[in-house]
Scaffold this motif. Structure first.
Motif, PDB file in Angstrom:
ATOM      1  N   SER A   1       0.809  -1.215   0.000  1.00 25.29           N
ATOM      2  CA  SER A   1       0.000   0.000   0.000  1.00 25.29           C
ATOM      3  C   SER A   1       0.841   1.264   0.000  1.00 25.29           C
ATOM      4  CB  SER A   1      -0.927  -0.006   1.220  1.00 25.29           C
ATOM      5  OG  SER A   1      -0.171   0.033   2.425  1.00 25.29           O
ATOM      6  N   ASP A   2       2.140   1.169   0.308  1.00 21.80           N
ATOM      7  CA  ASP A   2       3.000   2.355   0.294  1.00 21.80           C
ATOM      8  C   ASP A   2       3.556   2.653  -1.092  1.00 21.80           C
ATOM      9  OD1 ASP A   2       4.719   0.260   0.057  1.00 21.80           O
ATOM     10  OD2 ASP A   2       6.046   0.843   1.704  1.00 21.80           O
ATOM     11  N   GLY A   3       3.036   1.982  -2.118  1.00 19.95           N
ATOM     12  CA  GLY A   3       3.431   2.252  -3.490  1.00 19.95           C
ATOM     13  C   GLY A   3       4.585   1.424  -3.992  1.00 19.95           C
ATOM     14  N   SER A   4       4.986   0.406  -3.290  1.00 20.39           N
ATOM     15  CA  SER A   4       6.155  -0.381  -3.684  1.00 20.39           C
ATOM     16  C   SER A   4       5.751  -1.776  -4.136  1.00 20.39           C
ATOM     17  CB  SER A   4       7.149  -0.494  -2.525  1.00 20.39           C
ATOM     18  OG  SER A   4       6.598  -1.268  -1.481  1.00 20.39           O
ATOM     19  N   VAL A   5       6.616  -2.342  -4.962  1.00 18.28           N
ATOM     20  CA  VAL A   5       6.564  -3.755  -5.332  1.00 18.28           C
ATOM     21  C   VAL A   5       7.813  -4.392  -4.745  1.00 18.28           C
ATOM     22  CG1 VAL A   5       6.566  -5.415  -7.217  1.00 18.28           C
ATOM     23  CG2 VAL A   5       5.262  -3.310  -7.430  1.00 18.28           C
TER      24      VAL A   5
ATOM     25  N   HIS B   1       7.997   2.382  -8.269  1.00 22.61           N
ATOM     26  CA  HIS B   1       7.657   2.933  -9.584  1.00 22.61           C
ATOM     27  C   HIS B   1       6.238   3.491  -9.617  1.00 22.61           C
ATOM     28  CE1 HIS B   1       6.880   3.154 -13.907  1.00 22.61           C
ATOM     29  NE2 HIS B   1       5.842   2.370 -13.707  1.00 22.61           N
ATOM     30  N   HIS B   2       5.290   2.799  -9.030  1.00 18.38           N
ATOM     31  CA  HIS B   2       3.881   3.206  -9.141  1.00 18.38           C
ATOM     32  C   HIS B   2       3.592   4.506  -8.393  1.00 18.38           C
ATOM     33  CE1 HIS B   2       2.116  -0.212 -11.297  1.00 18.38           C
ATOM     34  NE2 HIS B   2       2.947  -0.994 -10.627  1.00 18.38           N
ATOM     35  N   GLN B   3       4.311   4.768  -7.294  1.00 16.49           N
ATOM     36  CA  GLN B   3       4.107   5.976  -6.494  1.00 16.49           C
ATOM     37  C   GLN B   3       2.683   6.092  -5.945  1.00 16.49           C
ATOM     38  OE1 GLN B   3       6.452   8.181  -5.496  1.00 16.49           O
ATOM     39  NE2 GLN B   3       7.972   6.874  -6.484  1.00 16.49           N
ATOM     40  N   ARG B   4       2.002   4.993  -5.861  1.00 20.10           N
ATOM     41  CA  ARG B   4       0.654   4.939  -5.277  1.00 20.10           C
ATOM     42  C   ARG B   4       0.382   3.496  -4.882  1.00 20.10           C
ATOM     43  NH1 ARG B   4       0.378   7.152  -9.976  1.00 20.10           N
ATOM     44  NH2 ARG B   4      -0.702   8.993  -9.171  1.00 20.10           N
ATOM     45  N   CYS B   5      -0.703   3.275  -4.199  1.00 24.95           N
ATOM     46  CA  CYS B   5      -1.006   1.938  -3.669  1.00 24.95           C
ATOM     47  C   CYS B   5      -1.056   0.903  -4.793  1.00 24.95           C
ATOM     48  CB  CYS B   5      -2.339   1.977  -2.920  1.00 24.95           C
ATOM     49  SG  CYS B   5      -2.863   0.379  -2.269  1.00 24.95           S
ATOM     50  N   VAL B   6      -0.286  -0.167  -4.613  1.00 22.93           N
ATOM     51  CA  VAL B   6      -0.282  -1.287  -5.557  1.00 22.93           C
ATOM     52  C   VAL B   6      -1.261  -2.336  -5.037  1.00 22.93           C
ATOM     53  CG1 VAL B   6       1.141  -2.961  -6.784  1.00 22.93           C
ATOM     54  CG2 VAL B   6       2.135  -0.792  -6.057  1.00 22.93           C
TER      55      VAL B   6
ATOM     56  N   ALA C   1      -0.429  -4.077 -10.645  1.00 19.15           N
ATOM     57  CA  ALA C   1      -1.515  -3.147 -10.956  1.00 19.15           C
ATOM     58  C   ALA C   1      -1.744  -2.241  -9.762  1.00 19.15           C
ATOM     59  CB  ALA C   1      -2.794  -3.895 -11.309  1.00 19.15           C
ATOM     60  N   ALA C   2      -2.044  -0.942 -10.045  1.00 21.49           N
ATOM     61  CA  ALA C   2      -2.151   0.065  -8.991  1.00 21.49           C
ATOM     62  C   ALA C   2      -3.520   0.728  -9.019  1.00 21.49           C
ATOM     63  CB  ALA C   2      -1.047   1.113  -9.144  1.00 21.49           C
ATOM     64  N   THR C   3      -3.687   1.694  -8.110  1.00 25.96           N
ATOM     65  CA  THR C   3      -4.987   2.360  -7.963  1.00 25.96           C
ATOM     66  C   THR C   3      -5.287   3.340  -9.089  1.00 25.96           C
ATOM     67  OG1 THR C   3      -3.891   3.990  -6.543  1.00 25.96           O
ATOM     68  CG2 THR C   3      -4.996   2.150  -5.461  1.00 25.96           C
ATOM     69  N   ASP C   4      -4.300   3.698  -9.908  1.00 28.47           N
ATOM     70  CA  ASP C   4      -4.562   4.604 -11.028  1.00 28.47           C
ATOM     71  C   ASP C   4      -5.000   3.875 -12.288  1.00 28.47           C
ATOM     72  OD1 ASP C   4      -2.202   3.360 -11.533  1.00 28.47           O
ATOM     73  OD2 ASP C   4      -1.113   5.157 -12.164  1.00 28.47           O
TER      74      ASP C   4
ATOM     75  N   LEU D   1      17.977   4.253  -4.144  1.00 29.22           N
ATOM     76  CA  LEU D   1      16.596   3.939  -3.803  1.00 29.22           C
ATOM     77  C   LEU D   1      15.751   5.174  -3.987  1.00 29.22           C
ATOM     78  CD1 LEU D   1      15.001   1.522  -2.647  1.00 29.22           C
ATOM     79  CD2 LEU D   1      15.276   2.540  -0.412  1.00 29.22           C
ATOM     80  N   PRO D   2      14.593   5.073  -4.663  1.00 31.07           N
ATOM     81  CA  PRO D   2      13.739   6.249  -4.827  1.00 31.07           C
ATOM     82  C   PRO D   2      13.260   6.757  -3.475  1.00 31.07           C
ATOM     83  CG  PRO D   2      13.112   4.467  -6.326  1.00 31.07           C
ATOM     84  CD  PRO D   2      14.093   3.900  -5.367  1.00 31.07           C
ATOM     85  N   LEU D   3      13.080   8.083  -3.402  1.00 31.68           N
ATOM     86  CA  LEU D   3      12.627   8.700  -2.170  1.00 31.68           C
ATOM     87  C   LEU D   3      11.120   8.621  -2.072  1.00 31.68           C
ATOM     88  CD1 LEU D   3      14.848  11.889  -2.163  1.00 31.68           C
ATOM     89  CD2 LEU D   3      15.305   9.681  -1.114  1.00 31.68           C
ATOM     90  N   THR D   4      10.624   8.404  -0.880  1.00 33.54           N
ATOM     91  CA  THR D   4       9.196   8.433  -0.605  1.00 33.54           C
ATOM     92  C   THR D   4       8.982   9.217   0.669  1.00 33.54           C
ATOM     93  OG1 THR D   4       9.291   6.396   0.657  1.00 33.54           O
ATOM     94  CG2 THR D   4       8.873   6.170  -1.693  1.00 33.54           C
ATOM     95  N   LYS D   5       7.719   9.365   1.028  1.00 34.20           N
ATOM     96  CA  LYS D   5       7.400  10.139   2.228  1.00 34.20           C
ATOM     97  C   LYS D   5       7.870   9.432   3.491  1.00 34.20           C
ATOM     98  CE  LYS D   5       3.356  12.382   0.201  1.00 34.20           C
ATOM     99  NZ  LYS D   5       1.898  12.594   0.299  1.00 34.20           N
ATOM    100  N   VAL D   6       7.855   8.118   3.474  1.00 34.40           N
ATOM    101  CA  VAL D   6       8.167   7.384   4.697  1.00 34.40           C
ATOM    102  C   VAL D   6       9.602   6.875   4.722  1.00 34.40           C
ATOM    103  CG1 VAL D   6       5.788   6.690   5.011  1.00 34.40           C
ATOM    104  CG2 VAL D   6       7.298   5.262   3.671  1.00 34.40           C
ATOM    105  N   ARG D   7      10.289   6.839   3.577  1.00 31.38           N
ATOM    106  CA  ARG D   7      11.684   6.412   3.565  1.00 31.38           C
ATOM    107  C   ARG D   7      12.511   7.552   2.970  1.00 31.38           C
ATOM    108  NH1 ARG D   7      13.591   0.552   1.838  1.00 31.38           N
ATOM    109  NH2 ARG D   7      12.528   0.199   3.787  1.00 31.38           N
ATOM    110  N   VAL D   8      13.367   8.150   3.756  1.00 30.57           N
ATOM    111  CA  VAL D   8      14.035   9.390   3.394  1.00 30.57           C
ATOM    112  C   VAL D   8      15.526   9.169   3.198  1.00 30.57           C
ATOM    113  CG1 VAL D   8      14.216  11.847   3.961  1.00 30.57           C
ATOM    114  CG2 VAL D   8      12.337  10.498   4.864  1.00 30.57           C
TER     115      VAL D   8
END
Length: 707
Positions: free
Chosen positions: A435-439, A459-464, A485-488, A528-535
Motif C-alpha cells: 500500500s505504500d506504493g512499492s513492489v 515505480h507506481h508511487q501509489r497503492c499497488v 496493478a495500482a490504484t490509477d 533507492l527512490p525517495l518516498t514520504k516514509v523512507r528518506v
C-alpha cells in the motif's frame, strides 16, 4: 514442587514429585502410596536447570516412549532432560499390569529411614538435551501437556505452542492465540469429542475457552490471577476451587440446559478477505474433499475442508500469528512435494496483510477416517517478516524516520520456477504488492527459516493492489516476469530475473547462509527512490531497486481489483483485469528476446487489447481466464458472468447470481469428470463463502449457463 503422572503406573497409586532446590538442582522423586502404609519415596534422578534469576521449574511431564522429561521453568524456557531410569519403566509397567505389587527398592524412604536424599550424589546431575530459552517470555511456563505425540506448552504470554520431538531436540511447530485479552493461560484440556479447552484468567475472571466454537464456555468471577486453583467439570456440574488471601474458596454450579442452538457455525468473526484452494483429497468412504484456506479481517487464517455431498465447511486448523487483518494468500507446493499423492496434500502457504506482516507455513493434509472432517492437517510455522521489526533494536530511534506502520500487503504471488537443484537448499521467491506504493521481492530459505527482502521498487508511487508472477521458458533459458496493478488503473510488466539471480549468487557466496542483499551489494545498487516514509537515510537498511518496467498499460480509469494471467498454446500471454469502475480489460502479450549477449534483454509486445467498459454494475473483484477464448468475472453486484473472447470484443455468454455479499475474491479450478467432461469450479468469499460448479458451453449451444 510439582506433580506429574508416573509413566506406566496407575495415577491412584503412584506419581512423580519434582522438587527444585538451591543452585538450580531439580530432583525427581517417585512416590508410591499403599492403603494403610506410609508412602514409599525413591530418588530417580537429578537435573540441572539453566542459570537465570528465578531458577526453578514450574511444570513437567514425561515422554515414556522416548524416555525423556519435558519441563518448563520460571524464566519461560522449555527444557528436555534424559531419564536415566527409563529402562525400568517397562518392567514396572508390566509388573503392575500383570497384577503384581509395586516394586520395593532399597534406596527408598519409609518410616524407618529419615531421608532418601543423603546419598543423592550417587546419581549423575543431568544437563538438558534441548533448551528453548524464554519461549513464553519472562512470566514463566504454566503447563506442559502431551497429546497424540505432540507437546503443548502454555504460559502467561497469551499463547500456547505446539512442539514435536526431532532427534531429541524440541522443535516448535506453531503458536496459537486463543482469544483477545486472555493473557494468563494456565492449562489445556483435550476432550473426548475432539475439542480443546483453554483454561486461564481473563481480567478478574476464570474462563474456559473452546477452540472449536471460539467462545467462552464458562466465566467465573474470582478476582483473577490465582496460582493455586483446581477446576473440574462434569455433565451435571462444574467446580472451581482457589486460594485467596489464605482462604480456600469454592465455586459450584449445576449444569443448566443449553437453550442456544447453532444452526450454522461461522468460519470467521468478520468478513472473509481472501480464499485459496489448496487441492482435493480422496479419502476412502467419502466423496472428493476440497481443502481451502481463508483469510479474514479478524486477523486469522483458517484451513478448512468442504465436501460436495455434505455441503458443510469443517475447519481443520486456525492460524493466529497475524496482529492485523489478513488480506492475501499464496500457496505453492514444497520442494520434493507434488502437492498430491498417497501421503496427502502438502505445500507452503504464505499469508500477509496489515502492519506489513508476512507469515509462512508448511501444510500437510492427510486422510483421517476417524475425525469428523475425514482430514487431518498438520501446520508448521516456517518463517515470518515485518518491515519495521528491526526498529526496536536500533539506537537513537528518535533521530530516524520509521517505516510507515500502516503499510499493508495487498497481494502476494509466488514466483514460479525458482527451486533450482544446484542450490544447497531449496529457495522460494515471493512478490508482494504494498500500500505504500512499492513492489517488493522476498526470498525464503526454508532450512534457515528466514524470509528476507531482496529487491523493491516504488515505480507506481501509489497503492499497488495486485501482483501476478509468471515464467516464460524457451529452449535457450527462462525469464521470470511480474505484472503489477495500482490504484490509477495502470498495469506494469517487469523482468525480475536479475534480482532473483543476484539473490542466488549471494546464497552461493554465503555458503548456504542467507544474508540480505542490501548489506553486501555495491554502491550502484543502493540507489533507492525517495518516498514520504523512507528518506534515504544511510543508517536504514537499503535494498537493490528493480529495473524499470518493460511496458506499462493504462487499462482502467481507477483501481485494479482483480488480475489473472494465462499462457496460450502459442506461447503468448493473456492478461485479464477488473476495476472499481466495473470494467474488464484483456490484453494479449508476446515475449520477445534479444539475440546475442549485448542485446539479451526482454521485450514485451502488446498484440491485442480488448476493453468492456460496463461489464458489471460495481467493483470487479474477481476474474479468471479459463480458456484462451473463455473468461469468468465476479463483482460486488453479486453476478458471476461468463465471457467469450473474440477478436476485438468480449461477448457475454451467461450470468449467474451468487449469494455472498461484498465479494472480495474468487478462485477457480478445473476438473475432468469420469466421462471426459470438463467442469469448472469456483469459490467466492466476502460476507460468507460459496462454491459453484459449471461447465464450458459447447459451440452448438453458446447460451448454456453454468450450473
Amino acid at each position: 514442587l510439582s506433580w506429574a503422572p508416573r509413566p506406566g503406573l496407575p495415577p491412584a497409586t503412584a506419581a512423580a514429585l519434582l522438587a527444585s532446590g538451591p543452585d538450580g538442582e531439580m530432583l525427581w522423586l517417585d512416590v508410591t502410596h499403599r492403603p494403610g502404609q506410609a508412602p514409599w519415596v525413591r530418588l530417580m534422578g537429578r537435573y540441572l536447570l539453566p542459570p537465570c534469576k528465578q531458577r526453578w521449574h514450574t511444570c513437567a511431564t514425561f515422554l515414556p516412549k522416548e524416555g525423556l522429561l519435558v519441563c518448563g521453568d520460571r524464566r519461560g524456557s522449555l527444557l528436555l532432560f534424559p531419564c536415566s531410569s527409563s529402562s525400568e519403566w517397562a518392567a514396572e509397567s508390566t509388573s503392575t499390569a500383570n497384577g503384581g505389587t509395586d516394586p520395593v527398592v532399597e534406596n527408598s524412604c519409609n518410616e524407618l529411614e529419615p531421608s532418601c536424599l543423603l546419598h543423592k550424589e550417587a546419581l549423575p546431575l543431568e544437563s538438558p538435551l534441548s533448551v528453548l530459552f524464554g519461549l513464553h517470555g519472562k512470566t514463566g511456563v504454566t503447563s506442559v501437556t502431551i497429546h497424540r505425540g505432540y507437546i503443548y506448552s502454555t504460559g502467561r504470554d497469551g499463547v500456547y505452542r505446539q512442539l514435536r520431538l526431532q532427534d531429541q531436540q524440541l522443535e516448535i511447530l506453531r503458536k496459537h492465540r486463543p482469544c483477545k485479552g486472555l493473557q494468563w493461560i494456565e492449562e489445556l484440556r483435550f476432550t473426548s469429542d475432539g475439542d480443546l479447552l483453554v483454561l486461564g484468567f481473563h481480567a478478574d475472571n476464570f474462563v474456559v475457552w473452546s477452540s472449536r466454537t471460539g467462545e467462552n464456555l464458562h466465566c467465573i468471577p474470582c478476582g483473577g490471577g490465582h496460582r493455586s486453583w483446581s477446576y473440574c467439570s462434569s455433565p451435571s456440574a462444574e467446580v472451581f476451587a482457589f486460594i485467596k488471601s489464605g482462604d480456600v474458596m469454592l465455586y459450584h454450579r449445576k449444569a443448566e440446559p443449553c437453550e442456544q442452538q447453532v444452526l450454522l457455525a461461522s468460519l470467521h468473526g468478520r468478513e472473509i478477505t481472501c480464499v485459496r484452494r489448496l487441492g482435493a483429497m480422496e479419502v476412502p468412504g467419502h466423496a472428493t474433499l476440497n481443502v481451502f484456506v481463508t483469510g479474514s479481517e479478524d486477523t486469522t487464517a483458517c484451513v478448512l475442508v468442504l465436501s460436495e455431498n455434505s455441503r458443510a465447511a469443517v475447519p481443520l486448523a486456525r492460524l493466529s500469528d497475524h496482529i492485523s487483518s489478513v488480506r492475501t494468500l499464496a500457496f505453492t507446493t514444497g520442494p520434493g512435494d507434488q502437492g498430491f499423492g498417497d501421503k496427502g496434500l502438502s505445500g507452503l502457504l504464505f499469508s500477509a496483510g496489515g502492519r506489513a506482516q508476512i507469515e509462512c507455513y508448511q501444510l500437510l493434509c492427510t486422510g483421517d477416517t476417524v475425525s469428523e472432517s475425514a482430514v487431518a492437517c498438520q501446520v508448521i510455522h516456517v518463517a515470518s517478516h515485518q518491515l519495521d521489526k528491526h526498529w526496536e533494536q536500533k539506537k537513537n530511534r528518535h533521530k530516524l524516520v520509521k517505516m510507515d506502520p500502516e503499510t499493508r500487503y495487498m497481494s502476494l504471488s509466488v514466483v514460479p520456477g525458482t527451486s533450482t537443484k544446484q542450490l544447497p537448499t531449496p529457495w522460494k521467491f515471493l512478490a508482494a504488492a504494498c500500500s505504500d506504493g512499492s513492489v517488493r521481492i522476498f526470498g525464503l530459505l526454508e532450512a534457515a527459516r528466514k524470509l528476507v527482502l531482496v529487491a523493491e521498487s516504488f515505480h507506481h508511487q501509489r497503492c499497488v493492489l495486485k501482483v501476478e508472477a509468471f515464467l516464460h521458458a524457451w529452449a535457450g533459458g527462462e525469464r521470470h516476469l511480474l505484472c503489477s496493478a495500482a490504484t490509477d488503473g495502470s498495469v506494469a510488466f517487469w523482468d525480475i530475473t536479475r534480482p532473483i539471480m543476484d539473490a542466488m549468487d549471494a546464497l552461493h557466496q554465503a555458503e548456504g547462509e542467507m544474508q540480505p542483499l542490501g548489506e553486501c551489494c555495491c554502491l550502484a545498487a543502493l540507489l533507492l527512490p525517495l518516498t514520504k516514509v523512507r528518506v534515504a537515510l544511510m543508517t536504514e537498511p537499503v535494498f537493490p531497486a528493480l529495473d524499470a518496467p518493460l511496458v506499462t498499460v493504462m487499462a482502467h480509469s481507477c483501481g485494479v481489483n482483480s488480475l489473472h494471467i494465462r499462457q496460450t498454446p502459442e506461447g503468448q500471454y493473456l492478461v485479464a483485469s477488473g476495476s472499481d469502475d466495473g470494467s474488464i480489460h484483456v490484453c494479449l502479450l508476446e515475449v520477445a528476446l534479444g539475440s546475442g549477449e549485448a542485446a539479451a534483454g526482454t521485450c514485451l509486445q502488446v498484440l491485442e487489447r480488448v476493453s468492456m467498459p460496463c461489464a458489471h454494475a460495481a467493483h470487479v473483484t474477481g476474474i479468471r481466464v479459463l480458456q484462451p477464448d473463455l473468461l469468468l468475472s465476479a463483482s460486488v453486484d453479486q453476478r458471476l458472468t461468463l465471457w467469450n473472447r473474440r477478436p476485438g470484443e468480449l461477448v457475454p455468454l451467461s450470468t449467474t447470481f451468487f449469494h455472498v455479499p461484498d465479494l472480495a475474491e474468487l478462485d477457480c479450478w478445473e476438473v475432468v469428470e469420469a466421462g471426459g467432461e470438463l467442469r469448472y469450479y469456483c469459490v467466492l468469499c466476502g460476507q460468507g463463502l460459496e462454491m459453484l460448479c459449471g461447465r464450458a458451453p459447447s459451440k452448438s449451444c453458446p447460451q448454456q449457463a453454468p450450473q
